[in-house]
Design a protein around this motif. Structure first.
Motif, mmCIF file in Angstrom:
data_model
loop_
_atom_site.group_PDB
_atom_site.id
_atom_site.type_symbol
_atom_site.label_atom_id
_atom_site.label_comp_id
_atom_site.label_asym_id
_atom_site.label_seq_id
_atom_site.Cartn_x
_atom_site.Cartn_y
_atom_site.Cartn_z
ATOM 1 N N ASP A 14 0.846 -1.194 0.000
ATOM 2 C CA ASP A 14 0.000 0.000 0.000
ATOM 3 C C ASP A 14 0.883 1.247 0.000
ATOM 4 O OD1 ASP A 14 -1.898 1.951 0.265
ATOM 5 O OD2 ASP A 14 -2.585 1.345 2.260
ATOM 6 N N PHE A 15 0.827 2.012 -1.099
ATOM 7 C CA PHE A 15 1.622 3.233 -1.220
ATOM 8 C C PHE A 15 0.789 4.496 -0.978
ATOM 9 C CE2 PHE A 15 3.829 0.032 -3.706
ATOM 10 C CZ PHE A 15 5.138 0.187 -3.271
ATOM 11 N N GLY A 16 -0.473 4.324 -0.609
ATOM 12 C CA GLY A 16 -1.307 5.495 -0.373
ATOM 13 C C GLY A 16 -1.581 6.305 -1.623
ATOM 14 N N LEU A 17 -1.694 5.624 -2.759
ATOM 15 C CA LEU A 17 -1.867 6.341 -4.025
ATOM 16 C C LEU A 17 -3.247 6.953 -4.180
ATOM 17 C CD1 LEU A 17 -0.029 3.878 -6.455
ATOM 18 C CD2 LEU A 17 0.880 5.907 -5.292
ATOM 19 N N ASP A 18 -4.175 6.594 -3.304
ATOM 20 C CA ASP A 18 -5.506 7.204 -3.342
ATOM 21 C C ASP A 18 -5.562 8.493 -2.533
ATOM 22 O OD1 ASP A 18 -6.486 5.126 -4.902
ATOM 23 O OD2 ASP A 18 -6.992 3.903 -3.155
ATOM 24 N N GLY A 19 -4.422 8.877 -1.960
ATOM 25 C CA GLY A 19 -4.387 10.070 -1.119
ATOM 26 C C GLY A 19 -4.246 11.355 -1.919
ATOM 27 N N ASP A 20 -3.967 12.430 -1.205
ATOM 28 C CA ASP A 20 -3.920 13.771 -1.798
ATOM 29 C C ASP A 20 -2.534 14.086 -2.347
ATOM 30 O OD1 ASP A 20 -2.750 13.728 0.689
ATOM 31 O OD2 ASP A 20 -3.465 15.722 1.279
ATOM 32 N N ILE A 21 -2.092 13.291 -3.294
ATOM 33 C CA ILE A 21 -0.791 13.514 -3.901
ATOM 34 C C ILE A 21 -0.874 14.740 -4.818
ATOM 35 C CG2 ILE A 21 0.939 12.532 -5.457
ATOM 36 C CD1 ILE A 21 0.015 9.760 -4.491
ATOM 37 N N PRO A 22 0.047 15.690 -4.673
ATOM 38 C CA PRO A 22 0.012 16.883 -5.544
ATOM 39 C C PRO A 22 0.161 16.503 -7.010
ATOM 40 C CG PRO A 22 1.535 17.194 -3.697
ATOM 41 C CD PRO A 22 1.141 15.746 -3.691
ATOM 42 N N LYS A 23 -0.430 17.303 -7.877
ATOM 43 C CA LYS A 23 -0.326 17.041 -9.312
ATOM 44 C C LYS A 23 1.130 17.029 -9.740
ATOM 45 C CE LYS A 23 -2.052 18.728 -13.779
ATOM 46 N NZ LYS A 23 -2.924 19.721 -14.442
ATOM 47 N N TYR A 24 1.879 18.049 -9.337
ATOM 48 C CA TYR A 24 3.307 18.104 -9.640
ATOM 49 C C TYR A 24 4.065 17.725 -8.375
ATOM 50 C CZ TYR A 24 1.525 20.615 -13.686
ATOM 51 O OH TYR A 24 0.834 20.958 -14.822
ATOM 52 N N TRP A 25 4.139 16.427 -8.177
ATOM 53 C CA TRP A 25 4.606 15.862 -6.904
ATOM 54 C C TRP A 25 6.118 15.929 -6.740
ATOM 55 C CZ3 TRP A 25 8.048 12.009 -7.735
ATOM 56 C CH2 TRP A 25 7.999 11.361 -8.979
ATOM 57 N N MET A 26 6.834 16.239 -7.801
ATOM 58 C CA MET A 26 8.292 16.320 -7.713
ATOM 59 C C MET A 26 8.749 17.764 -7.806
ATOM 60 S SD MET A 26 11.229 14.263 -9.810
ATOM 61 C CE MET A 26 12.943 14.477 -9.378
#
Length: 289
Positions: A14-26
């Motif tokens: 589980d990497f938490g990919l359903d969470g609030d990851i920013p669009k430009y995460w890098m």
């Protein structure tokens, strides 16, 4: 070469990919983010192609050790495909045409390639791409600054993928050279081919993503100028990987002559202790130079 990483399939992470990851995460940088995002769009079909190319020779493998390695390689690659499909759903919600990209890659790999190439040639392409992937995985995670300002969940996804690519980096090569009996020139011609084809494919997908993001032609040109400098400047993303890349062309090359990433053990120990791929990814990143 007898002392190297063991292939260990790891499932249901589980990497938490359903969470609030920013669009430009890098680093809040569209170019850097979309480079990794574009590679993610290729992985589901790419991993399927790798599995298929290796398994075309499974009935000819007589070594029990290599037979088991092929099974473990297949399980790892299947998990990579599964998790990246989940990640790519994020991109689809952003307007990226994931279905069209998958269809194009599927046609190229499973229709055109099967018409125009032999099983040995397809396996040679797989071996070359596995070397490029291992090169990027090892080199990127040696340098902490490259992924320093990135979302820990996506970074953990790529860390796990990197660890397993390092573990199975010799499987396709061993099947190619020991079972398919491909020679020096055949494997190197495949490397030259993918060295041009792979970056062109990634750049086309990145440009599509930039258009979806609403950047104008002039904005995209500026992003490419800055981004290509990030790629190829001295000390940039790719120049420090040159030695790793060129090693493939040496007579007598074998993937295990190149050491796995220095912090491989750090990721492994952290994951074994916690069972948490994000904690392991953070530990791997922190151990970089």
């Amino acid at each position: 070469m007898s002392e190297h990483a063991t292939i260990v399939p790891r499932e249901n992470l589980d990497f938490g990919l359903d969470g609030d990851i920013p669009k430009y995460w890098m680093d809040n940088d569209p170019f850097k983010t979309r480079f990794f995002d574009a590679m993610s769009t290729l992985f589901p079909m790419g991993e399927k192609f790798f599995i298929t190319s290796v398994r075309e020779f499974k009935d000819q493998i007589t070594s029990p050790k290599l037979q088991q390695e092929v099974k473990d390689f297949t399980r790892q690659e299947a998990q990579h495909s599964l998790v990246h499909r989940q990640y790519n759903e994020r991109l689809k919600k952003q307007g990226v045409e994931i279905d069209a990209i998958n269809a194009q890659i599927e046609t190229r790999l499973f229709v055109d390639a099967f018409k125009l190439t032999t099983p040995v040639q397809r396996l040679a392409v797989t071996s070359a791409l596995e070397h490029l992937t291992s090169m990027m995985c090892t080199s990127f995670f040696e340098r902490r600054e490259l992924l320093d300002k990135s979302d820990s969940r996506v970074r953990a996804l790529y860390a796990w993928h990197a660890i397993e690519e390092v573990e199975h980096k010799a499987v396709a090569f061993d099947v190619l050279t020991q079972v398919a009996k491909a020679g020096y020139w055949q494997r190197n011609l495949a490397m030259l081919t993918v060295s041009f084809g792979f970056p062109l494919t990634v750049s086309k997908i990145m440009n599509h993503m930039f258009k979806v993001d609403g950047f104008s032609r002039w904005q995209r040109l500026g992003m490419w100028a800055k981004g290509l400098w990030w790629f190829y400047k001295p000390g940039g993303l790719f120049m420090p990987t040159l030695g790793y890349y060129l090693a493939y062309y040496k007579p007598g090359f074998h993937p295990w002559k190149l050491k796995e990433m220095p912090s491989y053990g750090t990721w492994l120990r952290t994951f074994q202790r916690t069972g948490d791929p994000i904690a392991a990814g953070n530990a791997l990143h922190a151990a970089g130079q």
